[in-house]
Design a protein around this motif. Structure first.
Motif, PDB file in Angstrom:
ATOM      1  N   TYR A  87       0.848  -1.207  -0.109  1.00 12.98           N
ATOM      2  CA  TYR A  87      -0.174   0.046   0.139  1.00 12.98           C
ATOM      3  C   TYR A  87       0.887   1.213  -0.118  1.00 12.98           C
ATOM      4  CZ  TYR A  87      -3.195  -3.461   1.820  1.00 12.98           C
ATOM      5  OH  TYR A  87      -3.713  -4.661   1.782  1.00 12.98           O
ATOM      6  N   ARG A  88       0.398   2.288  -0.455  1.00 16.35           N
ATOM      7  CA  ARG A  88       0.901   3.664  -0.436  1.00 16.35           C
ATOM      8  C   ARG A  88       1.724   4.071   0.901  1.00 16.35           C
ATOM      9  NH1 ARG A  88       0.132   9.066   0.498  1.00 16.35           N
ATOM     10  NH2 ARG A  88      -2.331   8.564   0.930  1.00 16.35           N
ATOM     11  N   VAL A  89       2.849   4.222   0.747  1.00 14.83           N
ATOM     12  CA  VAL A  89       3.727   4.789   2.088  1.00 14.83           C
ATOM     13  C   VAL A  89       3.151   6.084   2.573  1.00 14.83           C
ATOM     14  CG1 VAL A  89       5.739   5.047   3.518  1.00 14.83           C
ATOM     15  CG2 VAL A  89       5.599   2.827   1.788  1.00 14.83           C
ATOM     16  N   SER A  90       2.512   6.326   3.492  1.00 13.98           N
ATOM     17  CA  SER A  90       2.256   7.549   4.211  1.00 13.98           C
ATOM     18  C   SER A  90       3.254   8.526   4.297  1.00 13.98           C
ATOM     19  CB  SER A  90       1.080   7.454   5.067  1.00 13.98           C
ATOM     20  OG  SER A  90       0.412   8.764   5.492  1.00 13.98           O
ATOM     21  N   ASP A  91       3.193   9.600   4.051  1.00  7.55           N
ATOM     22  CA  ASP A  91       4.442  10.615   4.375  1.00  7.55           C
ATOM     23  C   ASP A  91       3.873  11.181   5.901  1.00  7.55           C
ATOM     24  OD1 ASP A  91       6.741  12.082   4.104  1.00  7.55           O
ATOM     25  OD2 ASP A  91       5.810  13.658   2.631  1.00  7.55           O
ATOM     26  N   ASP A  92       4.145  10.553   6.839  1.00  6.89           N
ATOM     27  CA  ASP A  92       3.905  11.154   8.148  1.00  6.89           C
ATOM     28  C   ASP A  92       5.037  11.836   8.687  1.00  6.89           C
ATOM     29  OD1 ASP A  92       1.344  10.072   7.421  1.00  6.89           O
ATOM     30  OD2 ASP A  92       1.471   8.596   8.737  1.00  6.89           O
ATOM     31  N   SER A  93       4.638  12.691   9.630  1.00  4.90           N
ATOM     32  CA  SER A  93       5.791  13.254  10.356  1.00  4.90           C
ATOM     33  C   SER A  93       6.100  12.584  11.985  1.00  4.90           C
ATOM     34  CB  SER A  93       5.356  14.900  10.541  1.00  4.90           C
ATOM     35  OG  SER A  93       6.400  15.242  11.418  1.00  4.90           O
ATOM     36  N   PHE A  94       7.103  12.193  12.144  1.00  8.26           N
ATOM     37  CA  PHE A  94       7.361  11.544  13.276  1.00  8.26           C
ATOM     38  C   PHE A  94       8.938  11.461  13.718  1.00  8.26           C
ATOM     39  CE2 PHE A  94       6.188   8.086  10.816  1.00  8.26           C
ATOM     40  CZ  PHE A  94       7.309   7.275  10.632  1.00  8.26           C
ATOM     41  N   THR A  95       9.510  11.211  14.811  1.00 13.38           N
ATOM     42  CA  THR A  95      10.892  10.885  14.878  1.00 13.38           C
ATOM     43  C   THR A  95      10.820   9.538  15.457  1.00 13.38           C
ATOM     44  OG1 THR A  95      10.822  11.786  16.985  1.00 13.38           O
ATOM     45  CG2 THR A  95      11.400  13.149  15.207  1.00 13.38           C
ATOM     46  N   THR A  96      11.803   8.460  15.434  1.00 15.26           N
ATOM     47  CA  THR A  96      11.941   7.238  16.324  1.00 15.26           C
ATOM     48  C   THR A  96      13.394   7.590  16.955  1.00 15.26           C
ATOM     49  OG1 THR A  96      12.969   6.370  14.338  1.00 15.26           O
ATOM     50  CG2 THR A  96      10.734   6.173  14.450  1.00 15.26           C
TER      51      THR A  96
END
Length: 394
Positions: free
Chosen positions: A32-41
């Motif tokens: 599925y399309r990879v969502s361009d979400d904003s986060f840090t790990t």
């Protein structure tokens, strides 16, 4: 073990052998399309094999299980192994140090943990029976242990044993039943109310049967069984605000399910499924029209199209995100895809599924009190214990 179970394990073994190059677990493209979400790990702990369950004590304190039979206490960046954990049994893949079944699975705190100190664990014990025990820990050692639930039969093919609390006195427990079942040779444990596999159970905090559990035909009183006809539920989430239990479930080859779990209902396995067997054999023994008369269809299902009939996403955990620090995830369900080795998110209102850029076989996701997300990711090299725990924030 039965011959049919051995054949099933060999089929999965072949799948592992062709997908693992030099013992490295490769990450395929997202279906599925990879969502361009904003986060840090940030990796906060490492050195695990298959970190499976995590119980959140506080923002920086957790208990963690590893399926190889180890339990850890994490506090303020310090990881300490807990001694005295019950002995477990695991089943691997010939030729690879992979664990396909069994082991130490979930860990959960009693809702009144701050007062009673009870910690609950689910596991496949050394005698082959799936069990739930509650324990207390003192000086990093199990100081008190009570086994409060044991299945009526050995269950070597059950992976999913999640514990989620309904309230301060009731919890739900899923027990998997991923047998090698085909339309020609069906394995009907999930339909048998005298067998505990392929069921979601509801128990009191001491393991006894709640008086308001369903009474099934042929029974004079309630049992621990809440719903049945499940294959291998590996993710449970209870939404307290709507009093709704959600489950995410392994199909065989395709047909992975997202279900809304209701009291006393039959969810169809293996009578009807949208998946096929690993060798391409048909699984369903009845038609969709017939199944509609007495079983509950999934609220959503996933089968990734392939030339040979479809691919599973293999969901491993479930969390509905709410009021988190990752705004792009709020009101979505997130789950780990073992087959595509990444975190996914699913919008139940629209039916859309997205891949996320967090890669690895994510076994568990939990939300911290402050809004960050914790993810447990199993090892990426089958020769090493390099599984890890990451903290996801904004």
């Amino acid at each position: 073990m039965k011959l049919i179970t051995i054949l099933w394990l060999l089929a999965l073994s072949f799948g592992c052998l062709v997908s693992c190059k030099q013992n490295l677990v490769l990450v395929p493209d997202s279906p599925y399309r990879v969502s361009d979400d904003s986060f840090t790990t940030k990796t906060i702990a490492s050195g695990f094999t298959i970190p499976y369950g995590i119980a959140i004590v506080g923002e920086n304190e957790y208990f963690i299980t590893d399926r190889v039979g180890k339990m850890f206490h994490f506090e303020d960046s310090t990881l300490t192994e807990i001694s005295g954990v019950p002995e477990v049994v695991t089943f691997g893949t010939p030729g690879l140090a992979a664990i396909m079944h069994g082991g130490l699975m979930d860990v959960s705190l009693h809702p009144d943990y701050s007062t009673n100190s009870w910690i609950y664990i689910s596991y496949l014990a050394s005698d082959g029976f799936a069990k739930v025990s509650r324990l207390k820990v003192q000086d990093n050692t199990v100081s008190q242990l009570e086994t409060i639930f044991t299945t009526r039969h050995q269950n070597y093919t059950g992976n999913g044993m999640r514990i989620v609390w309904e309230d301060e006195t009731h919890f739900f427990l899923n027990i998997g039943n991923s047998d090698f079942s085909t339309s020609e040779y069906p394995v009907l444990h999930a339909q048998d109310l005298n067998h505990d596999a392929g069921k979601i159970h509801r128990l009191m905090d001491n393991g006894s049967v709640p008086a308001d559990n369903p009474v099934f035909d042929g029974y004079a009183s309630p049992t621990t069984i809440w719903s049945y006809g499940h294959r291998d539920v590996q993710g449970l989430f209870f939404e307290a605000s709507t009093h709704t239990l959600f489950g995410i479930e392994h199909g065989p080859k395709g047909g992975d399910e997202f279900n809304i779990i209701e009291k006393g209902k039959n969810y169809g396995w293996p009578l009807f499924t949208y998946g096929i067997n690993y060798d391409g054999a048909w699984v369903s023994t009845i038609s969709e029209d017939s199944a509609a008369k007495f079983t509950v269809f999934p609220a959503h299902y996933w089968t990734v199209p392939t030339r040979d009939g479809g691919q599973a996403v293999a969901p491993a955990c479930l969390l509905k995100v709410s009021e988190s620090n990752i705004s792009d995830w709020n009101d979505y369900f997130i789950f780990g895809s073992l087959a595509f080795r990444r975190l996914m998110k699913y919008n139940h209102k629209t039916g859309e599924t997205f891949g996320l850029s967090i890669k690895g076989r994510v076994r568990t996701v939990k939300q911290l009190p402050g809004g960050d997300i914790i993810a447990l990711i199993e090892r990426s090299d089958l020769r090493k214990s390099n599984g890890k725990i990451i903290r996801i924030g904004n």
